[in-house]
Motif scaffolding. Structure first.
Motif: not given
Lengths: 365, 313
Positions: A7-13, A46-50
């Protein structure tokens, strides 16, 4: 088994955003493939799901429960890594038993589950071997076995076949598909190989630069790509793109003129095209044929012989590269001038921004 | 007339004749030799020659200053050694030091490496700090630690006083002198093994840890079942380097205690040094040196063998 939802997933480094506001539902027992070019964020997703990467914004749900702050081990997922990640100093049996022992599974049950996984994956003769004494394909099977014995809610595969040679890849592809049918588990599979995506998936998620470009069943995406990127990414060889101009548009009926003065009727969304618009016409190679009286001129650069068909790679008079699929035991000679015609079938039309304007409409569900 | 068979049978014992070497191969061999030559020259001159010279000297009454004293004594130096209580004391001291230092150095450097491996600025700074002590010379290190351990102006004495205890004279106590040398050595030498462990830890694929995390492995299990087996080669290397290095302890013992109190920290190399350069009995010193070499060799081989055996099982 469980469903997975983003749901509205975001990822920042730091200041770099790699995943932008991704939402997706993966149903019970579904086989979903994330596909996209290198660096599109599919493995990160995928790694966020894991649970191996933190979610910067948004929610990850497994079995309806939000798991953002749940440790990877407690999410009920099993993952198969690209380089197998087998414990090198443990035998195959120990590799598979490791996770079960850690949660205190009784020994008879451990043995029973290993025996079952070994039977499914034909690993019986190798149970006492160390990973280094095995081939790539066998190691990958062990990695899958290690996932199976844990009887997870969700299987995650991170480019599991990319270290294998072509023949083995095809074989493992069918084995994983068979495994999915046998276990009926939810599986999410990441690959950059569109053939793997097309052949294995119930649904494909096409990603580019951290954004979902399109989600759908393989044939849906193949026949109704939502944009130029999806159209060009799926299908081998790639779709031909011819630059053209709308000459007339009336309701859903439009006419497009492409190189060589060819005019083609195309059905478009009402109001999506008006005369004079610059458009891109997309044609699968099977619709683009060599014909003695064809209107489009080009020069044959390479001919690939595939047995039942041939692929003729050509450069058209206006410099556009194009591929024609032929069923002719005597294809035109390399370097010769040839004429091309456009056969009947699905014609894809994209507006200047690259969005599909053809009917029936593709697009996000 | 039948032609004589042209087959020549090779007698079993005859050495296989070398195939004629092509000029290209000979050139390759020559190039290889030229590249090796500088090392071989140094190796022969500074290792092989002195080693055999040492054996030769150990069989003589050999005076360092007086060339006229070169009397063949055969194994007399060795039989003297066998009966020499100071030699046995020095051997015990050295073994005690090795037993104190090698395991603690290995464990400490591994713990430090585990603590400072990975990303982050704090860890990088810590890595540099822990490595830095290794660049000091033995003189500086022993000076620092002599001051730290000093009973009147030291760093530790005030702690004892604050707790109401009498400060311990570490370097003057038969019980504490050797452990003090060990602490000094740990502080000085922990950097290199830590760096070796850091390199080994960095080479473990991250996916193994991720797989272990998904496999519900506790931190302890991860350490025992993933980390430790993955760095076992480095562990054996560190142990051997430490054994070889710590058997040769000299500077700390000479500068901090000069073998005292009452010979409790007289180590083998210190004894060799005193024998050769104070008493000028070079032949006898060479015999002790060879005994030390035999011990180091034995322990290193033992360690290597144990490492291999562990791997096979």
């Amino acid at each position: 088994m469980a469903d997975v939802a983003l749901r509205g997933v975001s990822k920042s480094y730091g200041t770099v955003d790699v995943i932008h506001d991704v939402s997706l539902d993966v149903g019970h027992g579904e086989f979903v493939v994330f596909v996209g070019p290198s660096g599109c964020g599919k493995s990160t997703l995928l790694r966020m799901i894991a649970g191996l990467e933190e979610v910067t914004r948004g929610d990850v749900l497994i079995g309806g429960a939000q798991v953002n702050d749940v440790a990877a081990r407690d999410r009920g997922v099993a993952m198969v890594f690209q380089n197998y990640a087998l414990y090198p100093h443990m035998s195959v049996r120990e590799n598979m038993a490791f996770g079960l022992r850690n949660i205190g599974t009784p020994r008879p049950e451990v043995d029973q589950r290993i025996a079952r996984a070994a039977e499914i994956l034909q690993l019986d003769p190798y149970l006492d071997r160390k990973p280094r004494a095995m081939s790539g394909g066998q190691r990958q099977r062990v990695a899958i076995g290690r996932a199976i014995v844990r009887e997870p809610e969700v299987f995650l595969f991170d480019e599991p076949l990319s270290n294998l040679d072509a023949a083995l890849r095809v074989q493992m592809r069918t084995e994983i598909a068979r495994l999915h049918h046998r276990l009926g588990a939810t599986m999410i599979y990441v690959t950059h190989d569109q053939t793997e995506a097309m052949t294995m998936a119930d649904r494909i998620v096409v990603l580019r630069a951290g954004v979902i470009e399109q989600v759908g069943a393989p044939l849906d995406l193949y026949e109704r790509p939502a944009n130029l990127f999806v159209a060009g990414f799926l299908g081998s060889p790639k779709m031909n793109f011819l630059q053209g101009r709308v000459t007339s548009a009336q309701g859903t009926e439009a006419e497009v003129e492409v190189a060589g003065g060819v005019r083609l009727p195309v059905r478009v969304r009402a109001g999506a095209a008006s005369p004079g618009d610059g458009v891109t016409l997309g044609l699968r190679p099977e619709l683009f044929t060599v014909a003695p009286d064809g209107p489009i001129l080009g020069r044959i650069e390479v001919v690939e012989q595939l047995g039942s068909t041939q692929l003729a790679y050509a450069t058209l008079a206006d410099g556009t590269p194009a591929v024609a699929e032929l069923r002719d035991r005597r294809p035109p000679a390399v370097g010769s001038e040839a004429r091309f015609a456009i056969g009947p079938g699905i014609r894809h039309l994209f507006d200047a921004q690259g969005h599909a304007i053809t009917l029936p409409e593709g697009g996000l569900p | 007339m039948t032609a004589a068979p042209q087959v020549r049978t090779l007698p079993l014992a005859e050495p296989r004749t070398r195939a004629p070497r092509s000029p290209a191969r000979r050139r390759e061999g020559l190039t290889a030799f030229l590249f090796l030559a500088p090392f071989l020259a140094v190796y022969l001159l500074f290792l092989i020659y002195p080693f055999f010279k040492g054996i030769w000297i150990s069989l003589h009454d050999w005076d360092l200053m007086d060339d006229s004293i070169r009397e063949w004594w055969g194994f007399l130096n060795y039989s003297d050694l066998w009966a020499d209580p100071i030699f046995w004391q020095a051997t015990r001291n050295t073994l005690y030091f090795v037993a104190l230092t090698v395991p603690s150095m290995t464990v400490l450097s591994l713990l430090l490496a585990l603590a400072v491996s990975g990303g982050g600025r704090v860890r990088a700074v810590c890595r540099t700090i822990f490595l830095m002590s290794s660049v000091f010379s033995v003189t500086v290190v022993t000076l620092i630690w002599t001051m730290v351990l000093s009973t009147d102006r030291g760093l530790i004495a005030p702690v004892f006083q604050a707790l109401g205890f009498e400060p311990i004279n570490f370097l003057g106590s038969p019980t504490w002198a050797m452990p003090s040398l060990t602490v000094t050595t740990l502080w000085w030498g922990v950097g290199l093994p830590m760096a070796l462990f850091l390199a080994a830890l960095g080479a473990i694929p991250r996916e193994l840890y991720e797989a272990a995390e998904l496999d519900h492995a506790s931190r302890w299990t991860v350490f025992w079942r993933i980390t430790l087996p993955s760095i076992r080669h480095t562990l054996v290397l560190v142990l051997i380097l430490q054994i070889v290095g710590q058997f040769q302890i000299f500077g700390q013992a000479q500068l901090m205690t000069n073998g005292g109190p009452s010979g409790m920290t007289r180590t083998l190399v210190l004894y060799i040094y005193d024998t050769a350069f104070r008493d000028w009995l070079v032949g006898y010193a060479a015999a002790i040196a060879l005994a030390l070499f035999a011990m180091m060799f034995l322990f290193s081989m033992l360690q290597l063998w144990l490492g291999r055996r562990g791997e096979e099982s």
